[in-house]
Design a protein around this motif. Structure first.
Motif, PDB file in Angstrom:
ATOM      1  N   UNK A  93      39.979 -11.886  16.815  1.00 27.58           N
ATOM      2  CA  UNK A  93      41.041 -10.936  16.507  1.00 27.58           C
ATOM      3  C   UNK A  93      40.435  -9.669  15.910  1.00 27.58           C
ATOM      4  N   UNK A  94      40.911  -8.514  16.383  1.00 24.79           N
ATOM      5  CA  UNK A  94      40.495  -7.224  15.865  1.00 24.79           C
ATOM      6  C   UNK A  94      41.726  -6.453  15.413  1.00 24.79           C
ATOM      7  N   UNK A  95      41.530  -5.472  14.535  1.00 27.08           N
ATOM      8  CA  UNK A  95      42.613  -4.616  14.048  1.00 27.08           C
ATOM      9  C   UNK A  95      42.197  -3.170  14.250  1.00 27.08           C
ATOM     10  N   UNK A  96      43.157  -2.327  14.658  1.00 25.10           N
ATOM     11  CA  UNK A  96      42.889  -0.898  14.724  1.00 25.10           C
ATOM     12  C   UNK A  96      44.079  -0.133  14.180  1.00 25.10           C
ATOM     13  N   UNK A  97      43.776   0.954  13.487  1.00 22.67           N
ATOM     14  CA  UNK A  97      44.818   1.871  13.019  1.00 22.67           C
ATOM     15  C   UNK A  97      44.890   3.097  13.927  1.00 22.67           C
ATOM     16  N   UNK A  98      44.190   3.062  15.027  1.00 25.45           N
ATOM     17  CA  UNK A  98      44.169   4.169  15.981  1.00 25.45           C
ATOM     18  C   UNK A  98      42.941   5.042  15.844  1.00 25.45           C
ATOM     19  N   UNK A  99      42.211   4.888  14.757  1.00 26.17           N
ATOM     20  CA  UNK A  99      40.987   5.673  14.579  1.00 26.17           C
ATOM     21  C   UNK A  99      39.754   4.796  14.439  1.00 26.17           C
ATOM     22  N   UNK A 100      39.916   3.635  13.840  1.00 25.73           N
ATOM     23  CA  UNK A 100      38.786   2.714  13.705  1.00 25.73           C
ATOM     24  C   UNK A 100      39.211   1.327  14.170  1.00 25.73           C
ATOM     25  N   UNK A 101      38.226   0.541  14.536  1.00 28.98           N
ATOM     26  CA  UNK A 101      38.458  -0.838  14.955  1.00 28.98           C
ATOM     27  C   UNK A 101      37.647  -1.741  14.032  1.00 28.98           C
ATOM     28  N   UNK A 102      38.274  -2.826  13.554  1.00 37.55           N
ATOM     29  CA  UNK A 102      37.542  -3.748  12.701  1.00 37.55           C
ATOM     30  C   UNK A 102      37.839  -5.184  13.105  1.00 37.55           C
ATOM     31  N   UNK A 103      36.869  -6.028  12.880  1.00 36.22           N
ATOM     32  CA  UNK A 103      37.027  -7.454  13.122  1.00 36.22           C
ATOM     33  C   UNK A 103      37.897  -8.027  12.019  1.00 36.22           C
ATOM     34  N   UNK A 104      38.952  -8.770  12.367  1.00 32.61           N
ATOM     35  CA  UNK A 104      39.800  -9.401  11.356  1.00 32.61           C
ATOM     36  C   UNK A 104      39.015 -10.503  10.674  1.00 32.61           C
ATOM     37  N   UNK A 105      38.451 -11.372  11.462  1.00 31.38           N
ATOM     38  CA  UNK A 105      37.646 -12.472  10.924  1.00 31.38           C
ATOM     39  C   UNK A 105      36.859 -13.088  12.078  1.00 31.38           C
ATOM     40  N   UNK A 106      35.615 -13.448  11.807  1.00 27.49           N
ATOM     41  CA  UNK A 106      34.828 -14.159  12.809  1.00 27.49           C
ATOM     42  C   UNK A 106      35.262 -15.621  12.718  1.00 27.49           C
ATOM     43  N   UNK A 107      36.354 -15.907  13.387  1.00 24.77           N
ATOM     44  CA  UNK A 107      37.023 -17.204  13.264  1.00 24.77           C
ATOM     45  C   UNK A 107      36.151 -18.354  13.744  1.00 24.77           C
ATOM     46  N   UNK A 108      35.435 -18.114  14.812  1.00 27.88           N
ATOM     47  CA  UNK A 108      34.447 -19.078  15.297  1.00 27.88           C
ATOM     48  C   UNK A 108      33.097 -18.389  15.121  1.00 27.88           C
ATOM     49  N   UNK A 109      32.401 -18.664  14.009  1.00 27.09           N
ATOM     50  CA  UNK A 109      31.184 -17.929  13.669  1.00 27.09           C
ATOM     51  C   UNK A 109      30.161 -17.893  14.797  1.00 27.09           C
ATOM     52  N   UNK A 110      29.448 -16.775  14.834  1.00 28.95           N
ATOM     53  CA  UNK A 110      28.431 -16.581  15.866  1.00 28.95           C
ATOM     54  C   UNK A 110      29.036 -15.984  17.118  1.00 28.95           C
ATOM     55  N   UNK A 111      28.374 -16.186  18.219  1.00 29.11           N
ATOM     56  CA  UNK A 111      28.839 -15.598  19.474  1.00 29.11           C
ATOM     57  C   UNK A 111      29.769 -16.523  20.249  1.00 29.11           C
ATOM     58  N   UNK A 112      30.012 -17.745  19.723  1.00 23.58           N
ATOM     59  CA  UNK A 112      30.965 -18.635  20.386  1.00 23.58           C
ATOM     60  C   UNK A 112      32.352 -18.017  20.338  1.00 23.58           C
ATOM     61  N   UNK A 113      33.107 -18.198  21.391  1.00 22.41           N
ATOM     62  CA  UNK A 113      34.438 -17.617  21.456  1.00 22.41           C
ATOM     63  C   UNK A 113      35.469 -18.485  20.767  1.00 22.41           C
ATOM     64  N   UNK A 114      36.485 -17.838  20.207  1.00 19.92           N
ATOM     65  CA  UNK A 114      37.663 -18.529  19.721  1.00 19.92           C
ATOM     66  C   UNK A 114      38.622 -18.585  20.893  1.00 19.92           C
ATOM     67  N   UNK A 115      39.138 -19.739  21.206  1.00 21.16           N
ATOM     68  CA  UNK A 115      40.056 -19.873  22.340  1.00 21.16           C
ATOM     69  C   UNK A 115      41.475 -19.693  21.840  1.00 21.16           C
ATOM     70  N   UNK A 116      42.087 -18.561  22.192  1.00 24.50           N
ATOM     71  CA  UNK A 116      43.453 -18.244  21.791  1.00 24.50           C
ATOM     72  C   UNK A 116      44.427 -18.732  22.851  1.00 24.50           C
ATOM     73  N   UNK A 117      45.555 -19.286  22.409  1.00 21.75           N
ATOM     74  CA  UNK A 117      46.567 -19.775  23.343  1.00 21.75           C
ATOM     75  C   UNK A 117      47.821 -18.913  23.301  1.00 21.75           C
ATOM     76  N   UNK A 118      48.216 -18.436  22.141  1.00 21.45           N
ATOM     77  CA  UNK A 118      49.344 -17.528  21.990  1.00 21.45           C
ATOM     78  C   UNK A 118      49.069 -16.628  20.800  1.00 21.45           C
ATOM     79  N   UNK A 119      49.488 -15.367  20.901  1.00 20.43           N
ATOM     80  CA  UNK A 119      49.396 -14.415  19.802  1.00 20.43           C
ATOM     81  C   UNK A 119      50.709 -13.663  19.801  1.00 20.43           C
ATOM     82  N   UNK A 120      51.443 -13.689  18.652  1.00 19.75           N
ATOM     83  CA  UNK A 120      52.771 -13.091  18.621  1.00 19.75           C
ATOM     84  C   UNK A 120      53.073 -12.557  17.225  1.00 19.75           C
ATOM     85  N   UNK A 121      53.842 -11.481  17.145  1.00 22.88           N
ATOM     86  CA  UNK A 121      54.246 -10.914  15.872  1.00 22.88           C
ATOM     87  C   UNK A 121      55.579 -11.487  15.420  1.00 22.88           C
TER      88      UNK A 121
END
Length: 184
Positions: free
Chosen positions: A43-71
């Motif tokens: 997950x990443x966050x942007x305010x329109x000018x910068x982009x930041x990593x929310x959290x390295x949920x699965x540390x390292x280069x392994x991917x986090x497998x997302x199934x649904x993302x909703x507000x």
């Protein structure tokens, strides 16, 4: 990811967005599923000018497998595979605090927001596969136990129409049928 005023600077070189999930508005910006060579899919966050990593949920280069993302209720709810629990887990992120786990007792398959209520279709050890809800004032709760003796809800996306939530379920007697839930 681009914005109409020219785009977001490439603050995370090589970052790519995941087109399977729409960006979710949060705190004057958006949260999105992105990927780069340093952290994999996260997950990443942007305010329109910068982009930041929310959290390295699965540390390292392994991917986090997302199934649904909703507000929902000024938070981002998402289901992802957790290496810690060795299953899919429901999480929440409010944009201020670290990502929190909503429950480890439910393996969420689908998430849907309807009329101010977050519905989660998932599997637990007691009710099997059922429909749950979060209304913003109460924790995760079972909506209805269609089949007290086993799994009820089919792996179909619940559908909201004309004030009712429709889903496919099996009551253990009549087989797979269309069910309607009236939240009122």
């Amino acid at each position: 990811m681009w914005v109409s005023n020219g785009g977001i600077p490439d603050t995370i070189p090589g970052a790519r967005t995941n087109h399977d999930f729409a960006p979710v508005p949060l705190n004057n910006g958006v949260v999105f599923v992105g990927e780069n060579d340093s952290v994999g899919e996260e997950l990443f966050y942007t305010d329109g000018t910068t982009v930041s990593l929310v959290e390295d949920f699965t540390p390292g280069t392994d991917e986090t497998y997302f199934y649904d993302v909703i507000g929902y209720n000024n938070k981002v709810y998402f289901s992802s595979y957790s290496q810690t629990y060795n299953q899919e887990v429901l999480h929440v992120y409010d944009g201020i605090n670290p990502i929190d786990t909503v429950t480890t007792q439910l393996r969420p398959q689908k998430i849907l927001v309807v009329n101010g209520i977050l519905y989660v279709e998932g599997t637990d050890s007691h009710y099997a596969q059922e429909l749950y809800m979060i209304d913003g004032n109460h924790p995760l709760a079972l909506v209805v136990d269609v089949n007290p003796n086993g799994s009820s809800v089919n792996k179909t996306v619940p559908y909201w129409w004309n004030g009712m939530l429709y889903f496919s379920a099996n009551d253990g007697t009549h087989g797979e049928e269309l069910w309607a839930y009236d939240p009122n």
